[in-house]
Design an enzyme around this catalytic site. Sequence first.
Site, PDB file in Angstrom:
ATOM      1  N   PHE A 175       0.861  -1.173   0.000  1.00  0.00           N
ATOM      2  CA  PHE A 175       0.000   0.000   0.000  1.00  0.00           C
ATOM      3  C   PHE A 175       0.901   1.227   0.000  1.00  0.00           C
ATOM      4  O   PHE A 175       1.571   1.517   0.992  1.00  0.00           O
ATOM      5  CB  PHE A 175      -0.927   0.047   1.213  1.00  0.00           C
ATOM      6  CG  PHE A 175      -1.821   1.264   1.190  1.00  0.00           C
ATOM      7  CD1 PHE A 175      -2.985   1.258   0.438  1.00  0.00           C
ATOM      8  CD2 PHE A 175      -1.483   2.413   1.880  1.00  0.00           C
ATOM      9  CE1 PHE A 175      -3.801   2.387   0.385  1.00  0.00           C
ATOM     10  CE2 PHE A 175      -2.281   3.543   1.826  1.00  0.00           C
ATOM     11  CZ  PHE A 175      -3.451   3.520   1.078  1.00  0.00           C
TER      12      PHE A 175
ATOM     13  N   ASP B 123       9.623   2.873   1.538  1.00  0.00           N
ATOM     14  CA  ASP B 123       8.441   3.669   1.873  1.00  0.00           C
ATOM     15  C   ASP B 123       8.250   3.591   3.386  1.00  0.00           C
ATOM     16  O   ASP B 123       7.708   2.636   3.913  1.00  0.00           O
ATOM     17  CB  ASP B 123       7.215   3.121   1.135  1.00  0.00           C
ATOM     18  CG  ASP B 123       5.948   3.903   1.441  1.00  0.00           C
ATOM     19  OD1 ASP B 123       5.926   4.654   2.437  1.00  0.00           O
ATOM     20  OD2 ASP B 123       4.946   3.738   0.704  1.00  0.00           O
TER      21      ASP B 123
ATOM     22  N   LYS C  38       3.150  11.433   6.674  1.00  0.00           N
ATOM     23  CA  LYS C  38       2.343  11.267   7.882  1.00  0.00           C
ATOM     24  C   LYS C  38       2.913  11.996   9.088  1.00  0.00           C
ATOM     25  O   LYS C  38       2.688  13.181   9.243  1.00  0.00           O
ATOM     26  CB  LYS C  38       2.105   9.791   8.152  1.00  0.00           C
ATOM     27  CG  LYS C  38       1.224   9.128   7.079  1.00  0.00           C
ATOM     28  CD  LYS C  38       0.698   7.792   7.525  1.00  0.00           C
ATOM     29  CE  LYS C  38      -0.099   7.115   6.406  1.00  0.00           C
ATOM     30  NZ  LYS C  38      -1.316   7.822   6.031  1.00  0.00           N
TER      31      LYS C  38
END
Length: 406
Positions: free
Chosen positions: A147, A232, A261
Site C-alpha cells: 500500500f 516507503d 504522515k
Amino acid sequence: MTTPHIDTATIGIISAEEGHLAQNYRPLPVVIARGEGSWVTDVEGKRYLDLLSAYSALNFGHRHPAIVSVAQEQLGRLTLTSRAYHNDQLGLFADALAALCGKDLVLPMNTGAEAVETAIKTARAWAYRVKGVPADAATIVVADGNFHGRTTTIVGFSDDPAAREDFGPFAPGFVHVPFGDADALAAAIDENTAAVLIEPIQGEAGVVVPAEGYLRRVREVTAARNVLFIADEIQSGLGRTGHTFACDREGVVPDVYVLGKALGGGILPVSAVVADRDVLGVIRAGEHGSTFGGNPLAAAVGHRVVEMLSTGEFQERARALGVHLEQRLGELVGHGVTAVRVAGLWAGVDIDPAVGTGREVAERLLGRGVLVKDTHGQTIRMAPPLVVRATELDWAIEQLRVVLAG
C-alpha cells in the site's frame, strides 16, 4: 454483542456528512470534536483512547504543545510563497531532515502518495540518466500486499481489488514479487530494473513484519545489481517501530527514504523524498514541483518534528512500550485472537472469526472508549501515539479482552 449506542447529535452530524460527502471512507460511528495527547473527545463529551493515531500521522499525539507552538508562531508570520521564491524556513527543514536521514538532498511534497510518485519519477530519471536504461523501458519491483497510496499510478501496482477495480487503464513498468521473499525479488531484477520499492513493514496489509534478514538481503541484492532501494517509511518511519526508521531494525540504509504522515506532526500534510545527490540530483528545475510542497508553515512544523526525533526520546518510548504491548497482546492469543504482529508501538491483531470481524470488534471497542481500525476483514490495527502511557495500554487491552470474551 451489539454495536455501540449512537446519540442523536452524532447521528445528525453523520447524516449531514453522508448527504454531501463522497463516500470514499467508511468511518466508525463517532464524531470527534477535540483531541489532546492520546485521547479524543466526541461531540457528546465522551472520551476515547486513540490507538490509531491517524494511521501514524499523530505519532506525537494530538496537539503536541511543542508542535502547536511553532505552527502558531509561523501562522503569524508567513504560510505560503510557492517555490517561485525562497522562504526562510525551508532550508532549515531540509538541512535537519537530511541530517536525520544521513542523506544529501530533500525534495519536499505534501501527501505520502505525492512522495511515492516523486520517488517513482526520480527512480526512472536515474535509470535513464545514470544507469543507461533504454528510454521508456525502466521497471520497478514492488511487493504483493503493498500500500503506497491512491493515485492511479500507485493503485495500478496494488493487488487489492478494492483499490484497482474500475480505475484502469494503469501505467506499465511494475513487477510484482511476494513480500518477504528475497530470492523472488532477486530473480525479478534485470538490466532494466530501476528500483525496488517496498514498505519495510506493510501497514495497510495488517502490520506484516518480514522475517529477520529480509531487508539486509534486499539491500545486498540491490547494491550488487545497481538498483535503487526505495523504502516507503511513510507509516513505519519517524519513531513508530522504536527506531527512527523501520530499516534501522536491521541496520539497513536504503538509497531513498519516502516519508510523510508523522512528518507533519498531526498539524498538516508534509512529506518528502530524501536521498543522496547522485540519486535525487537527477531531478532538474522545472521537471517536478508542488505549489504547497515546502511551504514555510509545513517546513517550520517539519523542522520541529525532526528536532524532537533527534533526541531519540520518542524512539526509546516506542521501543520499551512496544515490548509491553507485545506481551499484553500475546496473552490474548487463543482467546479470541489468532495471531499478533508487533513492531514498536504498532500492532496487527488477527481476530478469530468465531468472535466477529475486525470491523465488528472495532465497533465494540468504540463502545468501550477505545479507537482502533480494521483492515482486510479479520485484522485490527493499533498504532498508539508515542506519548501513550503503559497504564493506558493496559486499560485498552483489558477492554479488548472484555470485547473478545463477549
